[in-house]
Design an enzyme around this catalytic site. Structure first.
Site, mmCIF file in Angstrom:
data_model
loop_
_atom_site.group_PDB
_atom_site.id
_atom_site.type_symbol
_atom_site.label_atom_id
_atom_site.label_comp_id
_atom_site.label_asym_id
_atom_site.label_seq_id
_atom_site.Cartn_x
_atom_site.Cartn_y
_atom_site.Cartn_z
ATOM 1 N N CYS A 109 1.467 -1.423 -0.408
ATOM 2 C CA CYS A 109 0.596 0.227 0.315
ATOM 3 C C CYS A 109 1.064 1.429 -0.725
ATOM 4 C CB CYS A 109 -1.335 0.037 0.739
ATOM 5 S SG CYS A 109 -1.656 -1.679 1.164
ATOM 6 N N HIS A 135 -9.818 2.238 -0.807
ATOM 7 C CA HIS A 135 -8.152 2.010 -1.741
ATOM 8 C C HIS A 135 -8.217 1.125 -2.076
ATOM 9 C CE1 HIS A 135 -4.514 0.955 0.166
ATOM 10 N NE2 HIS A 135 -4.375 0.098 1.330
ATOM 11 N N CYS A 154 0.626 2.591 5.679
ATOM 12 C CA CYS A 154 0.626 1.665 6.411
ATOM 13 C C CYS A 154 1.335 0.217 5.194
ATOM 14 C CB CYS A 154 0.154 1.208 7.659
ATOM 15 S SG CYS A 154 -1.680 1.230 7.175
#
Lengths: 461, 315
Positions: free
Chosen positions: A111, A404, A439
């Site tokens: 990510c 996301h 993160c």
């Protein structure tokens, strides 16, 4: 630094009193463009990573008049990527209106992919290796690659090597019905077998983050994102794609009451109350985002805006495998190191963009920073690292509302933050400043500091 | 069904998109009827135009088309996709009882499409098609099938002209020209072709025709399978001309500007499966901007040219 024990004094000794970017030229964020993010199985179901990345890139090219331009470099990546798309970013460049003589490379850091492309390209600009760049990322959970099982894969490879018919038949005879089942990607950690949500549930419980606090963060994310759309904040950050003009996960009408009715989905076997729901966790999403970077001279020559400078970045990783730290807690270590190097504290920031993988991730990180013991024993500080002004957190919404698409999130955040910083310009005689924290799977995290351009007092962009 | 009159020509607006498979069936029935009854078809072209309003692209079909042809799945319609959108309306004109040539077995010799402005997939379009320019050819009769695509404001956005040859079909009063004046070839190439250095090689599977039929809706039996092609007198199935042309257009790539003209001349059919060598050469203006790309496709083994064409800026 195995124990992540870094005192500000040590940091300064190692790195010197000056920020590491002193003496190199600036890398500025000129602008960004993304396509609206779509919940998986929605508007982009049939679109590939390459399609979406090209769509975002072409929107950026159109916005800044880069048709037929040869840029210094384009870097992007996808987390879920078929091996035949090894040159995904280069293929997107070839399919875009950029000059075919623009080089490109793929990068993958889960990510953190998008933010890492920004930092890597910004460094090249700072060093004078390139003058312009596009950073970005894309992911499709809908169009995810599916691999064949290990058994079938081995048979197919051996079959290719077998020379004679009997040899081929012998190889084929090894096939078992179970080998036919495909091997789809999941979000599980290879070393623990736990999904990302289950990992976060452990951390959420460890830091005693309540359901109410998580729901409130999710609620604010939707409310802030909806308000940002309503006042036109995304008008120059986004181009429609496949009929979508807003992120399809956005629920402007959600309420704390509605969020409270959702059933927990993670952490149901921990013995503590399960608090993580589909409402306070990010959904699987499809989308792409790009950021245009350049030197000041490159932007000036073309009359392009200079929104913000990329000041510095830092990566960290935690030993999550046996539970020493939570899977998604690396930014809790990366940010103190980054701020120490730059002589900053949490009080020096006007915007905090903490990626909402789960509401629990954001709240656990903030709780760790506010914890005296964590500050002393894990960060090597005299006490707690500090707390942030919550009114400065994710003020235009974040991943819980927008969704996301893994590698696209960094580009979304950098472009949005650069615009917010540009709008704020100066605070208390210094340039407006923003912190990004992302993160990533594998116990990693990448964080960065951006400042409004111009940095010098009294100069107008 | 409604009608508009435009000068001497009448536009018949169809209530819905005609089904291509029904058109092909009807064409087969008409051919059989004419054979049995010995009825003489009309000798001139029908004046009527066929129109269809409110045509919109299906996003899923668009994406499938883009992926098959090697285009990025963006929001604007590839020129070949617009051709496919207009195709049923155009075919319905050829399927009229007063159209003198047999629809089945007609050979697509040449195609030109002018795109004046990119068309977004969400736009509602009006398609009008007609036939014109019936003329003789040494191998039969040639006719142009014209389709125009307009937007809601009546602005012409795309125009296609497809030239078809009805081989061995000579109509009274239509002369055979000694020399082709418009570059449309029906027999062998006029000049010997020596293959250039290829820039790409296409490997076309036996399912190429079926795949293109799936995304374009053109289920002409000559493209679908060996059996269905044999029924129409071909030794094997052949690739759709518009598949080859659309793929060449995709390979020209995004350098082409928003407004461009795209032309292709089909010479020898591509029997499937096949390998096709391709050469694309691009010329640029003095300022370095893309001006035009010329493409040629040929059989790498026999050296026989399958098609040639160009994509060029439209002024």
């Amino acid at each position: 630094m195995p124990e992540a024990a870094l005192s500000p004094e040590e940091g300064h000794e190692q790195q010197g009193q000056h920020a590491p970017h002193a003496g190199v030229r600036k890398a500025v964020v000129i602008g960004g463009n993304r396509i609206p993010f779509a919940r998986s199985g929605g508007a982009y179901t049939r679109s590939s990573n390459q399609d979406m990345l090209t769509a975002a890139l072409d929107g950026l090219i159109a916005r800044f008049g880069l048709q037929e331009e040869r840029l210094g470099e384009v870097a992007a990546g996808a987390v879920l990527k078929h091996s035949r798309h090894f040159n995904l970013t280069r293929e997107a460049v070839l399919g875009s209106a950029l000059s075919a003589e623009t080089p490109a490379y793929d990068l993958q850091q889960a990510c953190a992919t998008g933010l890492e492309t920004v930092l890597g390209l910004a460094n090249k600009i700072k060093l004078g290796q390139i003058d312009s760049a596009v950073a970005g990322g894309v992911d499709s959970a809908s169009d995810a690659p599916i691999a064949v099982s290990e058994g079938l894969r081995e048979v197919l490879l051996d079959l290719n090597r077998a020379k004679t018919l009997p040899a081929r038949l012998k190889v084929l005879s090894r096939l078992r019905p179970k080998d036919i089942a495909p091997d789809a990607p999941d979000t599980g950690e290879p070393r623990t077998g736990l999904s990302m949500g289950e990992h976060q549930a452990l951390t959420t419980a460890q830091w005693k983050i309540t359901r109410e606090a998580q729901d409130e963060l999710a609620y604010n994310s939707h409310r802030n994102l909806a308000a940002a759309y309503d006042r036109g904040f995304f008008d120059d950050l986004l181009t429609p794609y496949r009929g979508l003009t807003r992120d399809s996960n956005l629920r402007p009408d959600t309420s704390l009451e509605k969020l409270a009715t959702l059933k927990p989905v993670f952490g149901k076997t921990l013995g503590t109350e399960a608090t993580m729901t589909a409402g306070n966790s990010t959904p699987l999403t499809d989308g792409a985002a790009t950021v245009l970077l350049g030197s000041e001279e490159w932007a000036d020559e073309r009359g392009l805006p200079k929104l913000a400078t990329i000041v510095d970045g830092e990566a960290a990783a935690v030993d999550f495998v046996h539970g020493k730290d939570g899977l998604l807690m690396a930014p809790a270590f990366a940010v103190p190191r980054l701020l120490a190097r730059n002589g900053l504290t949490l009080a020096d920031f006007d915007f905090f963009e903490i990626h909402e993988a789960f509401a629990g991730t954001v709240l656990s990180t903030l709780a760790a920073w506010e914890d005296e013991d964590f500050g002393r024993s894990r960060l090597g500080l005299p006490g707690a690292f500090g707390s942030i002004d919550r009114s400065r957190l994710n003020v235009n919404g974040s991943s819980l509302a927008a969704g996301h698409p893994f590698a696209a999130t960094g580009g979304r955040i950098v472009a949005s933050l650069a615009k917010m910083l540009h709008d704020r310009r100066r605070v208390d005689g210094r340039p407006a400043r923003g912190l990004i924290s992302i993160c990533a799977a594998g116990g990693q995290g990448v964080v960065a500091v951006l400042e409004a351009y111009p940095a010098a007092e009294g100069v107008q962009a | 069904m409604s009608t508009d009159t435009d000068g001497s020509r009448q536009t018949v607006f169809l209530p819905e998109a005609p089904s291509l498979s029904m058109l092909y069936l009807n064409a087969a029935a008409t051919a059989a009827r004419r054979r049995i009854s010995g009825a003489r078809p009309a000798t001139g072209l029908p004046d009527a135009r066929h129109g269809l309003r409110g045509v919109k692209a299906d996003v899923e079909k668009l994406t499938a088309f883009q992926h098959l042809l090697g285009e990025t799945a963006g929001d604007f319609l590839p020129s070949g996709f617009i051709h496919a959108l207009a195709f049923p309306v155009a075919m319905s004109v050829l399927n009229r009882d007063d159209f003198p040539l047999p629809l089945l077995g007609m050979i697509h010799l040449r195609n030109r499409a002018d795109q004046y402005r990119a068309v977004h997939f969400s736009e509602s379009l009006e398609i009008v098609a007609w036939v014109e320019n019936l003329r003789g050819h040494r191998a039969g009769s040639l006719v142009d099938l014209v389709a125009e695509v307009r937007d809601n404001d009546g602005v012409l956005r795309w125009k296609g002209v497809s030239s078809y040859l009805a081989k061995g079909f000579f109509l009274p009063g239509v002369d055979k020209p000694g020399v082709d004046t418009d570059g449309v070839q029906g027999g062998g190439p006029e000049t010997p072709f020596s293959p250039p250095v290829p820039t790409a090689l296409w490997a076309l599977g036996v399912d190429t025709g079926r795949n293109y039929a799936g995304v374009s809706g053109d289920f002409n039996p000559i493209h679908l399978s060996v059996l269905s092609a044999k029924a129409l007198g071909l030794k094997r199935s052949i690739a759709h001309g518009m598949y080859l042309a659309s793929r060449a257009l995709a390979e020209v790539g995004p350098a082409r500007s928003e407004a461009f003209t795209w032309e292709v001349m089909f010479e020898a059919p591509v029997f499937l499966p096949a390998r096709v060598s391709l050469e694309i050469s691009t010329s640029r203006s003095a300022g370095g901007h893309w001006d035009r790309s010329d493409f040629t496709g040929w059989n790498p083994r026999s050296g026989r040219r399958h098609f040639r064409g160009s994509v060029a800026t439209l002024d």
